[in-house]
Design a protein around this motif. Structure first.
Motif, PDB file in Angstrom:
ATOM      1  N   SER A  49    -157.444  43.436  -3.571  1.00 52.28           N
ATOM      2  CA  SER A  49    -156.702  42.191  -3.561  1.00 52.28           C
ATOM      3  C   SER A  49    -157.042  41.288  -4.746  1.00 52.28           C
ATOM      4  CB  SER A  49    -156.954  41.439  -2.255  1.00 52.28           C
ATOM      5  OG  SER A  49    -158.332  41.145  -2.156  1.00 52.28           O
ATOM      6  N   ASN A  50    -158.156  41.542  -5.430  1.00 47.05           N
ATOM      7  CA  ASN A  50    -158.568  40.737  -6.579  1.00 47.05           C
ATOM      8  C   ASN A  50    -158.600  41.579  -7.834  1.00 47.05           C
ATOM      9  OD1 ASN A  50    -159.012  38.520  -4.917  1.00 47.05           O
ATOM     10  ND2 ASN A  50    -161.096  39.151  -4.475  1.00 47.05           N
ATOM     11  N   GLN A  51    -158.577  40.904  -8.972  1.00 51.25           N
ATOM     12  CA  GLN A  51    -158.681  41.595 -10.239  1.00 51.25           C
ATOM     13  C   GLN A  51    -160.028  41.288 -10.871  1.00 51.25           C
ATOM     14  OE1 GLN A  51    -155.441  40.489 -12.735  1.00 51.25           O
ATOM     15  NE2 GLN A  51    -153.942  41.701 -11.630  1.00 51.25           N
ATOM     16  N   THR A  52    -160.510  42.226 -11.671  1.00 46.64           N
ATOM     17  CA  THR A  52    -161.761  42.010 -12.378  1.00 46.64           C
ATOM     18  C   THR A  52    -161.488  41.262 -13.684  1.00 46.64           C
ATOM     19  OG1 THR A  52    -163.683  43.071 -13.336  1.00 46.64           O
ATOM     20  CG2 THR A  52    -161.632  44.271 -13.482  1.00 46.64           C
ATOM     21  N   SER A  53    -162.481  40.521 -14.135  1.00 48.43           N
ATOM     22  CA  SER A  53    -162.307  39.768 -15.380  1.00 48.43           C
ATOM     23  C   SER A  53    -162.564  40.625 -16.607  1.00 48.43           C
ATOM     24  CB  SER A  53    -163.247  38.558 -15.385  1.00 48.43           C
ATOM     25  OG  SER A  53    -164.587  38.999 -15.341  1.00 48.43           O
ATOM     26  N   ALA A  54    -163.188  41.795 -16.419  1.00 47.80           N
ATOM     27  CA  ALA A  54    -163.470  42.680 -17.548  1.00 47.80           C
ATOM     28  C   ALA A  54    -162.196  43.399 -17.966  1.00 47.80           C
ATOM     29  CB  ALA A  54    -164.539  43.688 -17.167  1.00 47.80           C
ATOM     30  N   LYS A  55    -161.971  43.448 -19.259  1.00 48.69           N
ATOM     31  CA  LYS A  55    -160.791  44.127 -19.799  1.00 48.69           C
ATOM     32  C   LYS A  55    -161.207  45.491 -20.335  1.00 48.69           C
ATOM     33  CE  LYS A  55    -158.175  40.569 -19.145  1.00 48.69           C
ATOM     34  NZ  LYS A  55    -157.407  40.518 -17.944  1.00 48.69           N
ATOM     35  N   PRO A  56    -160.701  46.576 -19.734  1.00 54.84           N
ATOM     36  CA  PRO A  56    -161.070  47.905 -20.228  1.00 54.84           C
ATOM     37  C   PRO A  56    -160.435  48.182 -21.587  1.00 54.84           C
ATOM     38  CG  PRO A  56    -159.481  48.079 -18.438  1.00 54.84           C
ATOM     39  CD  PRO A  56    -159.845  46.632 -18.560  1.00 54.84           C
ATOM     40  N   GLN A  57    -161.197  48.878 -22.441  1.00 56.92           N
ATOM     41  CA  GLN A  57    -160.698  49.230 -23.760  1.00 56.92           C
ATOM     42  C   GLN A  57    -159.796  50.453 -23.709  1.00 56.92           C
ATOM     43  OE1 GLN A  57    -163.817  48.098 -23.274  1.00 56.92           O
ATOM     44  NE2 GLN A  57    -163.680  46.277 -24.527  1.00 56.92           N
ATOM     45  N   THR A  58    -160.011  51.312 -22.732  1.00 55.38           N
ATOM     46  CA  THR A  58    -159.182  52.506 -22.584  1.00 55.38           C
ATOM     47  C   THR A  58    -159.173  52.916 -21.127  1.00 55.38           C
ATOM     48  OG1 THR A  58    -158.754  54.723 -23.458  1.00 55.38           O
ATOM     49  CG2 THR A  58    -161.047  54.162 -23.017  1.00 55.38           C
ATOM     50  N   SER A  59    -158.391  53.947 -20.814  1.00 50.92           N
ATOM     51  CA  SER A  59    -158.343  54.434 -19.439  1.00 50.92           C
ATOM     52  C   SER A  59    -158.419  55.954 -19.421  1.00 50.92           C
ATOM     53  CB  SER A  59    -157.064  53.970 -18.738  1.00 50.92           C
ATOM     54  OG  SER A  59    -155.942  54.576 -19.333  1.00 50.92           O
ATOM     55  N   VAL A  60    -159.038  56.455 -18.365  1.00 53.62           N
ATOM     56  CA  VAL A  60    -159.107  57.896 -18.112  1.00 53.62           C
ATOM     57  C   VAL A  60    -158.438  58.131 -16.770  1.00 53.62           C
ATOM     58  CG1 VAL A  60    -160.631  59.848 -17.692  1.00 53.62           C
ATOM     59  CG2 VAL A  60    -161.234  58.170 -19.425  1.00 53.62           C
ATOM     60  N   SER A  61    -157.540  59.100 -16.742  1.00 50.08           N
ATOM     61  CA  SER A  61    -156.825  59.418 -15.513  1.00 50.08           C
ATOM     62  C   SER A  61    -157.061  60.873 -15.148  1.00 50.08           C
ATOM     63  CB  SER A  61    -155.321  59.182 -15.681  1.00 50.08           C
ATOM     64  OG  SER A  61    -155.078  57.851 -16.046  1.00 50.08           O
ATOM     65  N   ILE A  62    -157.191  61.120 -13.856  1.00 51.53           N
ATOM     66  CA  ILE A  62    -157.316  62.482 -13.337  1.00 51.53           C
ATOM     67  C   ILE A  62    -156.212  62.664 -12.301  1.00 51.53           C
ATOM     68  CG2 ILE A  62    -158.807  64.185 -12.249  1.00 51.53           C
ATOM     69  CD1 ILE A  62    -161.200  62.457 -13.025  1.00 51.53           C
ATOM     70  N   THR A  63    -155.331  63.634 -12.546  1.00 54.12           N
ATOM     71  CA  THR A  63    -154.228  63.876 -11.621  1.00 54.12           C
ATOM     72  C   THR A  63    -154.676  64.800 -10.497  1.00 54.12           C
ATOM     73  OG1 THR A  63    -153.442  65.758 -12.911  1.00 54.12           O
ATOM     74  CG2 THR A  63    -152.532  63.579 -13.457  1.00 54.12           C
ATOM     75  N   LYS A  64    -153.799  64.967  -9.513  1.00 53.10           N
ATOM     76  CA  LYS A  64    -154.162  65.793  -8.363  1.00 53.10           C
ATOM     77  C   LYS A  64    -154.327  67.264  -8.720  1.00 53.10           C
ATOM     78  CE  LYS A  64    -149.379  65.971  -6.880  1.00 53.10           C
ATOM     79  NZ  LYS A  64    -148.455  65.631  -5.815  1.00 53.10           N
ATOM     80  N   ASP A  65    -153.724  67.726  -9.819  1.00 54.43           N
ATOM     81  CA  ASP A  65    -153.924  69.109 -10.265  1.00 54.43           C
ATOM     82  C   ASP A  65    -155.019  69.199 -11.330  1.00 54.43           C
ATOM     83  OD1 ASP A  65    -150.877  69.296 -12.291  1.00 54.43           O
ATOM     84  OD2 ASP A  65    -152.308  67.697 -11.976  1.00 54.43           O
ATOM     85  N   LEU A  66    -155.940  68.205 -11.360  1.00 52.62           N
ATOM     86  CA  LEU A  66    -157.139  68.160 -12.204  1.00 52.62           C
ATOM     87  C   LEU A  66    -156.813  68.201 -13.698  1.00 52.62           C
ATOM     88  CD1 LEU A  66    -159.550  70.424 -10.139  1.00 52.62           C
ATOM     89  CD2 LEU A  66    -159.233  67.962 -10.032  1.00 52.62           C
ATOM     90  N   ARG A  67    -155.837  67.471 -14.102  1.00 49.39           N
ATOM     91  CA  ARG A  67    -155.536  67.283 -15.530  1.00 49.39           C
ATOM     92  C   ARG A  67    -156.095  65.933 -15.945  1.00 49.39           C
ATOM     93  NH1 ARG A  67    -149.325  69.307 -15.471  1.00 49.39           N
ATOM     94  NH2 ARG A  67    -149.791  71.509 -15.199  1.00 49.39           N
ATOM     95  N   TYR A  68    -156.759  65.929 -17.092  1.00 45.37           N
ATOM     96  CA  TYR A  68    -157.405  64.726 -17.613  1.00 45.37           C
ATOM     97  C   TYR A  68    -156.539  64.105 -18.700  1.00 45.37           C
ATOM     98  CZ  TYR A  68    -161.567  66.412 -15.231  1.00 45.37           C
ATOM     99  OH  TYR A  68    -162.452  66.841 -14.279  1.00 45.37           O
ATOM    100  N   TYR A  69    -156.424  62.783 -18.651  1.00 46.42           N
ATOM    101  CA  TYR A  69    -155.668  62.033 -19.650  1.00 46.42           C
ATOM    102  C   TYR A  69    -156.519  60.874 -20.144  1.00 46.42           C
ATOM    103  CZ  TYR A  69    -151.512  64.471 -17.971  1.00 46.42           C
ATOM    104  OH  TYR A  69    -150.600  65.431 -17.622  1.00 46.42           O
ATOM    105  N   VAL A  70    -156.535  60.674 -21.455  1.00 53.01           N
ATOM    106  CA  VAL A  70    -157.100  59.466 -22.043  1.00 53.01           C
ATOM    107  C   VAL A  70    -155.890  58.653 -22.462  1.00 53.01           C
ATOM    108  CG1 VAL A  70    -158.495  58.496 -23.892  1.00 53.01           C
ATOM    109  CG2 VAL A  70    -159.199  60.618 -22.784  1.00 53.01           C
TER     110      VAL A  70
END
Length: 130
Positions: A49-70
């Motif tokens: 329900s709240n947001q963090t004040s830290a701003k990420p420089q990048t994101s890493v995603s992992i899909t359900k079929d274990l594929r990694y994305y930067v």
């Protein structure tokens, strides 16, 4: 002349030796408890329900079929660490947003956490609102 001997036994109990033992045990436990280091990873977990004040420089995603994305670029797991190092450099305290599908096994998430810890990056585990 009747002489009396004064060899009376005292029934009092001295607590001084007991307090010495208690004090030594207290010091022992205080010292040994400071030597224990937990193996837990520290994560910044924002509430949904709240947001963090830290701003990420990048994101890493992992899909359900274990594929990694930067961000939106697909990478193999072996290339994940060099890609993050190229993107973020050697600067400590960089934030990475980690987006993980709810069906992904925890061991895959821990692999990314280990990469972040080794490079001294901080992770923000992204959640969705209820």
């Amino acid at each position: 002349m009747a002489l009396k001997r004064s060899n009376k036994l005292s029934a009092a109990f001295s607590m001084s030796s007991m307090t010495d033992i208690i004090f030594l045990l207290l010091i022992f436990f205080m010292l040994t408890s400071t030597l224990v280091h937990p193996n837990a990873l520290k994560l910044l977990l924002p509430q949904s329900s709240n947001q963090t004040s830290a701003k990420p420089q990048t994101s890493v995603s992992i899909t359900k079929d274990l594929r990694y994305y930067v961000e939106t670029k697909r990478v193999n797991f072996e290339q994940l660490e060099p890609t993050l190092q190229a993107k973020l450099g050697e600067q400590p305290d960089m934030y990475i947003a980690l987006h993980v599908d709810e069906t992904v096994p925890m061991k895959e998430v821990v692999k990314v956490m280990n990469i972040a810890k080794k490079n001294k990056y901080k992770l923000i585990l992204a959640t969705r609102a209820k």
